[in-house]
Write a protein that holds these residues in place. Structure first.
Motif, mmCIF file in Angstrom:
data_model
loop_
_atom_site.group_PDB
_atom_site.id
_atom_site.type_symbol
_atom_site.label_atom_id
_atom_site.label_comp_id
_atom_site.label_asym_id
_atom_site.label_seq_id
_atom_site.Cartn_x
_atom_site.Cartn_y
_atom_site.Cartn_z
ATOM 1 N N UNK A 123 0.921 -1.121 -0.200
ATOM 2 C CA UNK A 123 -0.079 0.082 0.056
ATOM 3 C C UNK A 123 0.919 1.328 -0.108
ATOM 4 N N UNK A 124 1.991 1.267 0.773
ATOM 5 C CA UNK A 124 2.870 2.302 0.924
ATOM 6 C C UNK A 124 3.614 2.391 -0.460
ATOM 7 N N UNK A 125 3.948 1.307 -1.035
ATOM 8 C CA UNK A 125 4.633 1.402 -2.501
ATOM 9 C C UNK A 125 3.796 2.180 -3.380
ATOM 10 N N UNK A 126 2.177 1.646 -3.297
ATOM 11 C CA UNK A 126 1.412 2.029 -4.275
ATOM 12 C C UNK A 126 1.450 3.785 -4.116
ATOM 13 N N UNK A 127 1.410 4.216 -3.011
ATOM 14 C CA UNK A 127 1.191 5.478 -2.657
ATOM 15 C C UNK A 127 2.292 6.192 -3.337
ATOM 16 N N UNK A 128 3.412 5.775 -3.039
ATOM 17 C CA UNK A 128 4.875 6.551 -3.714
ATOM 18 C C UNK A 128 4.818 6.246 -5.253
ATOM 19 N N UNK A 129 4.519 5.184 -5.682
ATOM 20 C CA UNK A 129 4.225 5.271 -7.054
ATOM 21 C C UNK A 129 3.586 6.048 -7.876
ATOM 22 N N UNK A 130 2.258 6.124 -7.227
ATOM 23 C CA UNK A 130 1.164 7.028 -7.765
ATOM 24 C C UNK A 130 1.816 8.381 -7.621
ATOM 25 N N UNK A 131 2.561 8.814 -6.723
ATOM 26 C CA UNK A 131 3.067 10.172 -6.569
ATOM 27 C C UNK A 131 4.096 10.442 -7.506
ATOM 28 N N UNK A 132 5.052 9.351 -7.701
ATOM 29 C CA UNK A 132 5.749 9.352 -8.942
ATOM 30 C C UNK A 132 5.295 9.583 -10.207
ATOM 31 N N UNK A 133 4.376 9.237 -10.537
ATOM 32 C CA UNK A 133 3.791 9.218 -11.682
ATOM 33 C C UNK A 133 3.114 10.573 -12.149
ATOM 34 N N UNK A 134 2.481 11.158 -10.960
ATOM 35 C CA UNK A 134 2.043 12.436 -11.159
ATOM 36 C C UNK A 134 3.018 13.785 -11.332
#
Length: 197
Positions: A123-134
């Protein structure tokens, strides 16, 4: 990430970065008000915020949201302040500047607290990867824009190269920091699963 005592080294580094980006004449060094803005922004959310969260676990515990909710909130704040009219307000009014900088730091702390303290590392990885994408998308839009999007709202002469430099700073700092941290949490989740099996 477990709560525990203060870790002085990351905490001092985080506070030092905050002082440096708010005191240093970044616009003069980089030759562009927008590039100075972007270096300050990236330092707040991608460098100082994680150091503060790692260095002061109590703050991490107090600010931890669900990683996806924190990433969505950061997306709204970051993109909101990069709308030309809002950016102009932050550039021309002291109160706007303070609100912008405080909101950048707050959402940066929320993302890192939520992602590093998530009960499930994925879940933490998902949040950071979404942030990286935007962050990547916004940086690319700034680089590829055919004209200076902000000069008219800031009362400055157009400086497309300064805007492009700002976009490159976003790509060069924000994208890799969030991506590497997200991949590290993914690796941790895989290792925990293998250990449990």
């Amino acid at each position: 990430m477990r709560s525990g005592p203060i870790r002085p080294v990351p905490l001092i580094l985080g506070v030092g970065l905050l002082v440096a980006v708010w005191v240093a004449p970044l616009s003069m060094w980089l030759g562009s008000a927008f590039a100075g803005h972007m270096l300050r922004h990236m330092t707040l959310v991608a460098l100082a915020a994680p150091l503060l969260i790692i260095g002061w676990p109590w703050v991490a515990r107090a600010l931890a949201l669900h990683p996806i909710a924190a990433a969505a909130l950061e997306f709204a704040v970051v993109w909101g302040w990069h709308l030309p009219r809002a950016h102009g307000l932050a550039y021309r009014a002291d109160a706007g500047f303070v609100a912008e900088q405080a909101s950048f730091l707050l959402v940066g702390l929320l993302v890192w607290a939520g992602c590093l303290r998530a009960s499930h590392p994925l879940a933490g990885a998902g949040g950071l990867l979404l942030t990286s994408m935007h962050m990547t998308l916004l940086g690319a839009l700034l680089i590829l824009a055919p004209r200076d999007l902000y000069s008219a709202w800031c009362g400055l002469l157009p400086n497309l190269s300064g805007q492009q430099l700002g976009g490159m700073l976003m790509l060069g700092i924000g994208t890799p920091v969030y991506l590497v941290a997200g991949l590290w949490l993914t690796s941790r989740a895989v290792n925990e699963k293998e250990t449990a099996a």
